[in-house]
Design an enzyme around this catalytic site. Structure first.
Site, PDB file in Angstrom:
ATOM      1  N   GLU A 175       0.804  -1.210  -0.006  1.00  0.00           N
ATOM      2  CA  GLU A 175      -0.092   0.032   0.123  1.00  0.00           C
ATOM      3  C   GLU A 175       0.784   1.073  -0.104  1.00  0.00           C
ATOM      4  O   GLU A 175       0.680   2.318   0.645  1.00  0.00           O
ATOM      5  CB  GLU A 175      -0.905  -0.124   1.177  1.00  0.00           C
ATOM      6  CG  GLU A 175      -1.977  -1.135   1.147  1.00  0.00           C
ATOM      7  CD  GLU A 175      -2.907  -1.206   2.190  1.00  0.00           C
ATOM      8  OE1 GLU A 175      -4.334  -0.872   1.925  1.00  0.00           O
ATOM      9  OE2 GLU A 175      -2.709  -0.850   3.367  1.00  0.00           O
ATOM     10  N   CYS A 222     -11.315   2.049   6.050  1.00  0.00           N
ATOM     11  CA  CYS A 222     -10.587   3.421   6.607  1.00  0.00           C
ATOM     12  C   CYS A 222     -10.924   4.366   5.709  1.00  0.00           C
ATOM     13  O   CYS A 222     -10.924   5.663   6.144  1.00  0.00           O
ATOM     14  CB  CYS A 222      -9.140   3.281   6.550  1.00  0.00           C
ATOM     15  SG  CYS A 222      -8.188   2.498   5.051  1.00  0.00           S
TER      16      CYS A 222
END
Length: 644
Positions: free
Chosen positions: A328, A412
């Site tokens: 990520e 998130c």
């Protein structure tokens, strides 16, 4: 902090020799962002709570209901489960709801937030500790794995939610709860005898503590934020020490290197953006906050080098960053693939945070320009027009299979982009002792205190539809201060006047600094030349060689199959091609662009032939990138084929 002690809010929020943002209740947002804030206030804020509760998050928080146990399986060799991060999702959702409630009072939503806050109050341990995973699912294991399990990250988001709720409603209960938790953390971590020398595996608490120090006036919260920044990466490496205490070897870390969480070396020695993109930008934002609060110039070399490394070699044209799904985050310089771009929504949001905090000591368009690019493109693309669906990753090319989703095992991004947009007015201005800086342009009304006087101001503009901005200032009494107006890097020219008199001003670090005595009704007009233009990437960015991207003002454009005939890579755009504004079917709020192009085709469907393709004049219809995938599904392309 003693619950009965009043907050020293006035002193805490009064700017000194630094630039601080306004609170959400000081700015009324209209214009371009007004409808986005309204959608979040009327739809998204409630939806976030619905989906959090549907995911069983409240069951984990509330000690009065049966314990849900492990709902989401462990990953990374039984190290983590996203269930450990649920407190952060609630924290961001409460923060979003707070801003929504300030925008539009809603008794039902407020009651739902109060119920969650009450559950956290019942859950909190006697010593102030507050983490639903370690209090209900794995009791007795607190502070055993700061590297992986987001314990301090969760605390940061809960603190930010509590501050926002206090600002929006005046209710102190959640803020008092989180002050007790912050006190618990302060007693646990630091350089004193008996304290752990730890810090967050996922930075975020640093930002929250600075906010908490500002709103309460308590210096110990600012000092704790400084400690967390200063201690990170110091020898012996804490994450290796705690791994050995758990009976693990440090090299068993799933991601292989502490670069993943920016703990491989002390922050002042860091010069390259590495590892997980969101963690990186949150850390750098915390560093910038600490540098501002403590006038700590020793952080400047690292911050400047990190900024240059990101923006010169690793930033997508949309303001997204982090090309790799595997971590990520970052890989190697100039690695900016389009179709497989990860460019997490949270990373663009985090870049807005970092950029805004780099403006903490002085206006500098380098930072505001990137903040604007990330906001209007890489971040705003993360939420649909109706506020109900979200992007986690944001590619710059799609063959038609990439779409927003309803929810995610790691949710998130939805509350992160929502809280950013719902609080967007706090990014418009920076206020110092005797200077007011306008960083972003959008219709709004605000009240500030500068040079010891209260000043009401109003921005009137259709930005980014055009570059005309009118600012009216109404101080209580005539007062002298500097008004600084950003001239974006994309503007090919500008004109500025005060009360109709043209000024021959030159930007300093991208800002027009107008110092004078201001009186009620003074009118400033700024006209930025805004026209569509072609952008070309460094040849080291292999996927963009022989291609061009289209920009107009702060907006990056893309082409979608719904407005054009696929395949989109069959079109070629010549350098200097005509680009004119146009309407967009189904997107009346946006300015479209019609681009003169050439369409390539073949008379048959053969895979390979010995003759070049046929060419015919065509028009490509482009839309702002943030709006893609809001209508019919299909291909999307940012970087267009070009020929000189």
């Amino acid at each position: 902090m003693n619950e009965a002690q009043p907050f020293r809010t006035a002193d805490a929020l009064r700017p000194k020799s630094k630039f601080r943002p306004l609170a959400v209740n000081q700015v009324e947002v209209g214009g371009f962002f007004g409808p986005h804030v309204d959608v979040i206030a009327t739809t998204t804020a409630k939806l976030l709570f619905d989906r959090c509760i549907e995911a069983r998050m409240l069951e984990q928080v509330d000690p009065d209901v049966p314990n849900p146990g492990i709902v989401i399986p462990f990953d990374h060799g039984n190290t983590v489960t996203t269930q450990m991060f649920w407190d952060s999702d609630f924290g961001k959702s409460i923060e979003t709801a707070a801003y929504a409630l300030y925008r539009r009072r809603d008794g039902e939503l407020e009651a739902r937030v109060d119920a969650v806050i009450d559950a956290y109050g019942r859950l909190q341990a006697e010593d102030g500790y507050l983490n639903s995973w370690y209090l209900r699912i794995q009791p007795g294991q607190r502070w055993t794995n700061l590297r992986d399990r987001h314990e301090l990250y969760n605390a940061g988001h809960l603190i930010e939610g509590a501050i926002a709720y206090y600002h929006a409603t005046g209710k102190r209960k959640f803020l008092d709860i989180m002050c007790r938790y912050a006190d618990c953390i302060e007693r646990t971590f630091g350089l004193g005898e008996g304290r752990k020398r730890g810090y967050p595996g996922h930075p975020e608490l640093e930002l929250a503590l600075v906010k908490l120090g500002r709103v309460t006036g308590e210096q110990n919260y600012l000092d704790l934020a400084r400690y967390l920044v200063d201690e990170r990466g110091q020898a012996p490496l804490y994450f290796e020490v705690e791994a050995e205490a758990r009976g693990e070897t440090p090299d068993a870390f799933h991601f292989g290197t502490l670069e993943y969480c920016q703990a491989h070396k002390p922050v002042r020695e860091q010069r390259e953006v590495v590892g997980h993109a969101v963690r990186a930008a949150y850390l750098y934002a915390g560093m910038a906050d600490v540098a501002t609060e403590f006038s700590d110039d020793s952080l400047d070399p690292a911050l400047e080098a990190l900024w240059s490394h990101l923006t010169d070699r690793n930033l997508y044209v949309t303001g997204g960053f982090g090309p790799s799904k595997a971590n990520e985050g970052l890989t190697f310089d100039y690695d900016l693939p389009n179709q497989t771009a990860y460019a997490e929504t949270c990373a663009a949001v985090a870049l807005v945070f970092w950029s805004s905090r780099m403006l903490g000591r002085a206006p500098d368009a380098r930072f505001a320009d990137v903040m604007e690019r990330a906001l209007y493109n890489g971040a705003l693309s993360g939420i649909s027009r109706d506020g109900t669906r979200f992007f986690y990753d944001n590619p710059l090319e799609s063959y038609g299979a990439h779409h927003r989703w309803r929810w995610h095992r790691c949710p998130c991004c939805p509350p992160n982009i929502s809280r950013l947009l719902a609080s967007i007015g706090t990014y418009f201005y920076g206020v110092a002792e005797d200077e007011l800086a306008l960083h972003l342009y959008c219709e709004n009304a605000a009240e500030v205190e500068v040079a010891g006087a209260r000043v009401a101001l109003r921005q009137e503009t259709q930005y980014p539809r055009d570059g005309e901005i009118a600012v009216t200032l109404t101080p209580e009494t005539p007062v002298e201060f500097t008004l600084s107006l950003r001239v974006p890097g994309w503007a090919k020219g500008f004109a500025v006047s005060v009360n109709g008199e043209t000024l021959a001003a030159s930007p300093e670090k991208g800002y027009l600094r107008i110092r004078r005595q201001w009186s009620a009704g003074d009118a400033v007009k700024l006209d930025l030349a805004m026209e569509a233009e072609m952008l070309y990437a460094n040849p080291k960015v292999a996927p963009d060689q022989g291609r061009t991207a289209i920009l107009r003002g702060p907006l990056v454009y893309c082409v979608e199959e719904t407005d054009n005939t696929a395949p989109l890579n069959a079109y070629v755009v010549r350098d200097g091609a005509s680009i004119r504004m146009s309407d967009i079917d189904g997107l009346p709020e946006a300015v479209g662009l019609a681009i003169e192009a050439i369409a390539e085709s073949r008379p048959d469907d053969a895979l390979y032939v010995t003759t070049p393709p046929m060419r015919a004049p065509a028009t490509l219809n482009a839309i702002p990138y943030y709006l893609w995938d809001n209508r019919a599904p299909g291909e999307m392309l940012v970087w267009l084929r070009r020929e000189a």
